[in-house]
Write a protein that holds these residues in place. Sequence first.
Motif, short mmCIF file in Angstrom:
data_model
loop_
_atom_site.label_atom_id
_atom_site.label_comp_id
_atom_site.label_asym_id
_atom_site.label_seq_id
_atom_site.Cartn_x
_atom_site.Cartn_y
_atom_site.Cartn_z
N ASP A 98 0.76 -1.32 0.07
CA ASP A 98 0.05 -0.02 -0.10
C ASP A 98 0.90 1.10 -0.12
O ASP A 98 0.38 2.40 0.25
N ASP A 150 -3.71 4.48 -7.18
CA ASP A 150 -4.23 3.29 -6.36
C ASP A 150 -4.21 2.17 -7.25
O ASP A 150 -4.97 1.98 -7.97
N ARG A 192 -4.25 -0.84 -6.79
CA ARG A 192 -4.99 -1.89 -6.51
C ARG A 192 -6.32 -2.12 -7.06
O ARG A 192 -7.06 -3.07 -7.11
#
Length: 341
Positions: free
Chosen positions: A78, A98, A100
């Motif tokens: 992260d 991000d 992700r």
Amino acid sequence: IGLTLVILPLFFFLGLTKGLKITSTNQPMVEKAQGEKVTLPCTFTVSQEDLGPLDVEWVLIPTDNQKKEQTIIMYSVDRIYNDYYEAMNGRVQFTNPDPRSGDGSIDILNLKSADTGTYQCRVKKAPGVESQKIQLTVLVKPARTKCYIEGSQETGRDLTLKCVSQEGSPLLSYNWRKLTGTEELPATSLLNKDTGELSLKNVSEEYSGTYSCVAANRIGTDDCFVVLNVTPRKYLLYSSFCKIRNFCNRKKQEDVPPPKSRTSTARSYIGSNRSSLGSMSPSNMEGYAKTPYNQVPSEDFERSPGQNPNFPPSKVAAPNLNRMGAVPVMIPAQSKDGSIV
């Protein structure tokens, strides 16, 4: 049974790696111009079997196998790390803040020619691992193009107009054109688009004018210009000057009057000498007794301090006197008692 125990974990591992997949279209080569921004794509999907933490890493693969790979940017646990590669500090970033979300693409800003190379995107989510390579070529448009002339700018000569860009990615091509006059290249011109040379044969004054060269590649152009001024050959001007000068010299010589004849002067001089000798007495004949009749003082004769002052120095040579019609004179000799011999 032992063989089965070995094979089953292998199939189990291979099955799990199929859960992670890079979905971006494979682009083995990307070309961009220097100074622009490029996006290197790397999108992916994961499955429920991919339980480990997500890592997205971009590396620059060196052309020399002896050198190590250079990490450009990384997303891990992260967090984004983008200070690995000093040459790209502040110029590289993830397209999506991000990763992700399934987008591990990156943007490289303000591209430089040194950014050319092979980049690899690696996505890890244990136990899955996937990667994809992209060859990035940063093209540099022509810049700092210079034009110049090589050779003498005189009529009848051969010369070359040269054009070269100090910057620019291959393949560069060059093209010349004339901006003044007929705006057409001379009939004797020969253009080499690869080297930028424009050869001109047997130039004349009509070739004079402004010429422009345009250097180009796939992403841009750059140009320069040069002024050609063809003049008559110097030796022709010098030859004409010499002819005019020689004509003037001959004219001056023709205008000068011929020198006056000295025949009359010589004859009168000889006559006066004859009269003087005829009136001489034995007493004043001393000094002339030993002078042969066939010797006459030359032009270089100078009277010595002890010479008889009654005899004037002669400036006429004997051969000249003969040519002027003079007659040799017998000089009488005097004996010791004063009588003439």
